[in-house]
Design a protein around this motif. Structure first.
Motif, PDB file in Angstrom:
ATOM      1  N   PHE A  31       0.861  -1.186   0.000  1.00 32.15           N
ATOM      2  CA  PHE A  31       0.000   0.000   0.000  1.00 32.15           C
ATOM      3  C   PHE A  31       0.898   1.236   0.000  1.00 32.15           C
ATOM      4  O   PHE A  31       1.424   1.633   1.033  1.00 32.15           O
ATOM      5  CB  PHE A  31      -0.931  -0.001   1.219  1.00 32.15           C
ATOM      6  CG  PHE A  31      -2.203  -0.755   0.997  1.00 32.15           C
ATOM      7  CD1 PHE A  31      -3.412  -0.090   0.830  1.00 32.15           C
ATOM      8  CD2 PHE A  31      -2.201  -2.143   0.934  1.00 32.15           C
ATOM      9  CE1 PHE A  31      -4.595  -0.786   0.614  1.00 32.15           C
ATOM     10  CE2 PHE A  31      -3.376  -2.852   0.716  1.00 32.15           C
ATOM     11  CZ  PHE A  31      -4.581  -2.169   0.550  1.00 32.15           C
ATOM     12  N   PRO A  32       1.066   1.857  -1.184  1.00 32.18           N
ATOM     13  CA  PRO A  32       2.011   2.967  -1.306  1.00 32.18           C
ATOM     14  C   PRO A  32       1.362   4.340  -1.166  1.00 32.18           C
ATOM     15  O   PRO A  32       0.137   4.483  -1.215  1.00 32.18           O
ATOM     16  CB  PRO A  32       2.531   2.784  -2.732  1.00 32.18           C
ATOM     17  CG  PRO A  32       1.325   2.271  -3.475  1.00 32.18           C
ATOM     18  CD  PRO A  32       0.538   1.431  -2.482  1.00 32.18           C
ATOM     19  N   THR A  33       2.217   5.352  -1.019  1.00 31.97           N
ATOM     20  CA  THR A  33       1.789   6.743  -1.055  1.00 31.97           C
ATOM     21  C   THR A  33       2.175   7.344  -2.403  1.00 31.97           C
ATOM     22  O   THR A  33       2.766   6.680  -3.250  1.00 31.97           O
ATOM     23  CB  THR A  33       2.464   7.572   0.052  1.00 31.97           C
ATOM     24  OG1 THR A  33       3.847   7.794  -0.300  1.00 31.97           O
ATOM     25  CG2 THR A  33       2.402   6.859   1.391  1.00 31.97           C
ATOM     26  N   TYR A  34       1.878   8.608  -2.564  1.00 30.87           N
ATOM     27  CA  TYR A  34       2.193   9.309  -3.812  1.00 30.87           C
ATOM     28  C   TYR A  34       3.695   9.385  -4.080  1.00 30.87           C
ATOM     29  O   TYR A  34       4.111   9.562  -5.221  1.00 30.87           O
ATOM     30  CB  TYR A  34       1.600  10.719  -3.778  1.00 30.87           C
ATOM     31  CG  TYR A  34       2.083  11.561  -2.611  1.00 30.87           C
ATOM     32  CD1 TYR A  34       3.277  12.270  -2.682  1.00 30.87           C
ATOM     33  CD2 TYR A  34       1.347  11.632  -1.430  1.00 30.87           C
ATOM     34  CE1 TYR A  34       3.731  13.017  -1.614  1.00 30.87           C
ATOM     35  CE2 TYR A  34       1.790  12.371  -0.361  1.00 30.87           C
ATOM     36  CZ  TYR A  34       2.985  13.071  -0.448  1.00 30.87           C
ATOM     37  OH  TYR A  34       3.440  13.797   0.619  1.00 30.87           O
ATOM     38  N   ARG A  35       4.544   9.269  -3.055  1.00 29.02           N
ATOM     39  CA  ARG A  35       5.987   9.376  -3.241  1.00 29.02           C
ATOM     40  C   ARG A  35       6.650   8.018  -3.460  1.00 29.02           C
ATOM     41  O   ARG A  35       7.871   7.920  -3.591  1.00 29.02           O
ATOM     42  CB  ARG A  35       6.644  10.079  -2.035  1.00 29.02           C
ATOM     43  CG  ARG A  35       8.050  10.603  -2.336  1.00 29.02           C
ATOM     44  CD  ARG A  35       8.664  11.317  -1.132  1.00 29.02           C
ATOM     45  NE  ARG A  35       7.878  12.459  -0.725  1.00 29.02           N
ATOM     46  CZ  ARG A  35       7.914  13.649  -1.313  1.00 29.02           C
ATOM     47  NH1 ARG A  35       8.697  13.849  -2.359  1.00 29.02           N
ATOM     48  NH2 ARG A  35       7.156  14.636  -0.886  1.00 29.02           N
ATOM     49  N   HIS A  57      -7.161   1.189   4.945  1.00 31.06           N
ATOM     50  CA  HIS A  57      -7.470   0.219   3.888  1.00 31.06           C
ATOM     51  C   HIS A  57      -6.525  -0.984   3.992  1.00 31.06           C
ATOM     52  O   HIS A  57      -6.936  -2.132   3.813  1.00 31.06           O
ATOM     53  CB  HIS A  57      -7.323   0.867   2.514  1.00 31.06           C
ATOM     54  CG  HIS A  57      -8.167   2.089   2.324  1.00 31.06           C
ATOM     55  ND1 HIS A  57      -7.912   3.018   1.346  1.00 31.06           N
ATOM     56  CD2 HIS A  57      -9.251   2.534   2.993  1.00 31.06           C
ATOM     57  CE1 HIS A  57      -8.805   3.990   1.409  1.00 31.06           C
ATOM     58  NE2 HIS A  57      -9.628   3.711   2.411  1.00 31.06           N
ATOM     59  N   ALA A  58      -5.254  -0.703   4.284  1.00 34.66           N
ATOM     60  CA  ALA A  58      -4.270  -1.776   4.413  1.00 34.66           C
ATOM     61  C   ALA A  58      -4.638  -2.721   5.550  1.00 34.66           C
ATOM     62  O   ALA A  58      -4.532  -3.950   5.424  1.00 34.66           O
ATOM     63  CB  ALA A  58      -2.882  -1.176   4.656  1.00 34.66           C
ATOM     64  N   VAL A  59      -5.090  -2.153   6.663  1.00 33.94           N
ATOM     65  CA  VAL A  59      -5.505  -2.984   7.799  1.00 33.94           C
ATOM     66  C   VAL A  59      -6.702  -3.849   7.410  1.00 33.94           C
ATOM     67  O   VAL A  59      -6.774  -5.034   7.749  1.00 33.94           O
ATOM     68  CB  VAL A  59      -5.856  -2.111   9.024  1.00 33.94           C
ATOM     69  CG1 VAL A  59      -6.421  -2.978  10.154  1.00 33.94           C
ATOM     70  CG2 VAL A  59      -4.617  -1.369   9.504  1.00 33.94           C
ATOM     71  N   GLY A  60      -7.639  -3.268   6.674  1.00 33.22           N
ATOM     72  CA  GLY A  60      -8.811  -4.031   6.236  1.00 33.22           C
ATOM     73  C   GLY A  60      -8.432  -5.204   5.353  1.00 33.22           C
ATOM     74  O   GLY A  60      -8.955  -6.318   5.524  1.00 33.22           O
ATOM     75  N   HIS A 113      -0.372  -7.154  -9.437  1.00 30.92           N
ATOM     76  CA  HIS A 113       0.857  -7.245  -8.647  1.00 30.92           C
ATOM     77  C   HIS A 113       0.606  -7.084  -7.158  1.00 30.92           C
ATOM     78  O   HIS A 113       1.548  -6.998  -6.377  1.00 30.92           O
ATOM     79  CB  HIS A 113       1.857  -6.184  -9.112  1.00 30.92           C
ATOM     80  CG  HIS A 113       2.293  -6.345 -10.537  1.00 30.92           C
ATOM     81  ND1 HIS A 113       3.217  -7.286 -10.930  1.00 30.92           N
ATOM     82  CD2 HIS A 113       1.921  -5.700 -11.666  1.00 30.92           C
ATOM     83  CE1 HIS A 113       3.408  -7.200 -12.233  1.00 30.92           C
ATOM     84  NE2 HIS A 113       2.626  -6.252 -12.708  1.00 30.92           N
ATOM     85  N   ARG A 114      -0.654  -7.001  -6.761  1.00 28.49           N
ATOM     86  CA  ARG A 114      -1.034  -6.785  -5.362  1.00 28.49           C
ATOM     87  C   ARG A 114      -0.436  -5.479  -4.835  1.00 28.49           C
ATOM     88  O   ARG A 114       0.223  -5.445  -3.797  1.00 28.49           O
ATOM     89  CB  ARG A 114      -0.638  -7.977  -4.502  1.00 28.49           C
ATOM     90  CG  ARG A 114      -1.396  -9.246  -4.894  1.00 28.49           C
ATOM     91  CD  ARG A 114      -1.432 -10.282  -3.795  1.00 28.49           C
ATOM     92  NE  ARG A 114      -2.437 -11.299  -4.087  1.00 28.49           N
ATOM     93  CZ  ARG A 114      -3.116 -11.976  -3.189  1.00 28.49           C
ATOM     94  NH1 ARG A 114      -2.918 -11.745  -1.898  1.00 28.49           N
ATOM     95  NH2 ARG A 114      -4.008 -12.873  -3.532  1.00 28.49           N
ATOM     96  N   VAL A 115      -0.684  -4.430  -5.598  1.00 31.96           N
ATOM     97  CA  VAL A 115      -0.249  -3.085  -5.229  1.00 31.96           C
ATOM     98  C   VAL A 115      -1.467  -2.174  -5.265  1.00 31.96           C
ATOM     99  O   VAL A 115      -2.074  -1.983  -6.320  1.00 31.96           O
ATOM    100  CB  VAL A 115       0.826  -2.554  -6.200  1.00 31.96           C
ATOM    101  CG1 VAL A 115       1.219  -1.131  -5.801  1.00 31.96           C
ATOM    102  CG2 VAL A 115       2.045  -3.464  -6.202  1.00 31.96           C
ATOM    103  N   ALA A 116      -1.823  -1.607  -4.121  1.00 33.47           N
ATOM    104  CA  ALA A 116      -2.967  -0.696  -4.058  1.00 33.47           C
ATOM    105  C   ALA A 116      -2.643   0.593  -4.820  1.00 33.47           C
ATOM    106  O   ALA A 116      -1.473   0.910  -5.055  1.00 33.47           O
ATOM    107  CB  ALA A 116      -3.307  -0.382  -2.607  1.00 33.47           C
TER     108      ALA A 116
END
Length: 361
Positions: free
Chosen positions: A90-94, A141-144, A126-129
């Motif tokens: 679960f990444p951020t914009y950076r 969302h990652a916790v869910g 690739h299982r990347v949010a």
């Protein structure tokens, strides 16, 4: 019941390489093997080239904005390389480099920053949010996802990335609390790059470290030198293993630095000077790991040239893909808003279709 002191992070960030790339003895963590370090170095070189090329595309007007992770690539690379095939990122914009390291096409990753209407890639492939622009919202969302995977009996760990600024958001604290209560297999990886846009860390928190925040929720915390690729791999390996074993969520704080401006729209000279930035050049994760691999005679000139060529090929593909002009059809405005379009959307789409047909007559 576990001693509360067991949840506290190390007094100093964990380090396996000094600033010159020489190994530092650490009896508690295994040193990554040569093959793993070479793979990480390759990803670092590619990641640095992705950052530089994206910056050039912004200046050419092909990208609307780009938040560079120049100098933070060890965190980005490590976060992806420690994950298994069934794990989630679960990444951020950076975190473009982390997403690319996970296997997503850089052109697809940058589609969002080009200003297209979608996130650019299929999260399930690739299982990347999707990369999250609002601070800390992706952590819940990652916790869910982690909790759902655990209920299904899946062997899944979720790597949830955020920056130091996100730790000041309510969603960060809610996510840690939910994850701890649910014993969700999440690794919260905080890339502390010293600034939340222009706000320095000292004006964000009075805690001894961001990793100390875990103890308030019963979450194990650890600190790592975020510019030491070997240490990042080792610490995140341990955190992922703990989360996967049922030990609950883990909180890791990486001490790194944002070498460039927040984005191309930011003037970082208004809140920091070159004297502050300069010392971090010597701590560059790329040169530190390169020095180690050369000393170990793992990185030969031929191999280094091969890796550089690979990075240049990635950059060339980025230039071609991002510079390709698209001709979107206006009807796409309504195509993917809801699985089942609402009556209002159908009405608006019909009006647009009628106007377009009149123009073509």
């Amino acid at each position: 019941m576990a001693d509360d002191r067991d949840l506290l992070p190390s007094e100093q960030p964990v380090q396996l390489l000094d600033e010159s790339g020489r190994p530092v003895e650490n009896p508690t963590l295994p040193f990554p093997d040569n093959g793993r370090l070479l793979a990480a170095y390759t990803a670092l070189v590619v990641g640095r080239r992705v950052n530089d090329q994206a910056g050039a595309l912004v200046r050419q007007g092909r990208l609307a904005v780009y938040p560079s992770s120049h100098g933070q690539e060890a965190c980005q690379v490590g976060a992806s390389l420690v994950l298994g095939e069934n794990d989630w990122l679960f990444p951020t914009y950076r975190d473009t480099v982390a997403v690319v390291t996970r296997g997503v096409d850089p052109v697809e990753v940058l589609t969002l920053l080009k200003g297209d209407w979608h996130a650019g890639y299929d999260p399930y492939e690739h299982r990347v949010a999707p990369q999250a622009t609002p601070l800390a919202t992706q952590l819940l969302h990652a916790v869910g996802v982690a909790h759902a995977a655990r209920l299904r009996g899946e062997d899944t760990v979720v790597m949830a990335l955020c920056g130091d600024g996100a730790t000041s958001e309510g969603d960060f604290h809610e996510a840690l609390n939910f994850a701890a209560v649910l014993k969700a297999p999440v690794v919260f990886f905080v890339q502390n790059n010293e600034y939340a846009i222009s706000v320095p860390l000292a004006r964000q928190t009075a805690a001894p470290s961001l990793a100390h925040k875990g103890i308030g929720y019963g979450v194990n915390g650890e600190r790592v030198d975020g510019n030491d690729t070997a240490a990042v791999l080792a610490v995140l390996d341990a955190a992922v293993a703990a989360a996967r074993s049922g030990a609950g969520p883990q909180l890791v704080e990486a001490h790194t630095y944002r070498m460039q401006a927040h984005t191309n729209a930011d003037d970082d000279t208004r809140y920091r000077d070159s004297d502050e930035v300069g010392p971090w050049v010597a701590r560059d994760p790329l040169t530190r790991l390169e020095a180690l691999l050369k000393r170990k005679r793992v990185l030969t000139k031929a191999r280094r040239d091969e890796i550089t060529e690979r990075a240049e090929a990635v950059a060339a593909a980025m230039r071609e893909g991002i510079s390709r002009d698209e001709d979107p059809h206006p009807s796409e405005l309504f195509a993917h808003v809801y699985a089942e379009p609402t009556p209002q959307l159908r009405e608006q789409a019909a009006v647009l279709a009628d106007e377009l047909s009149r123009e073509s007559d």
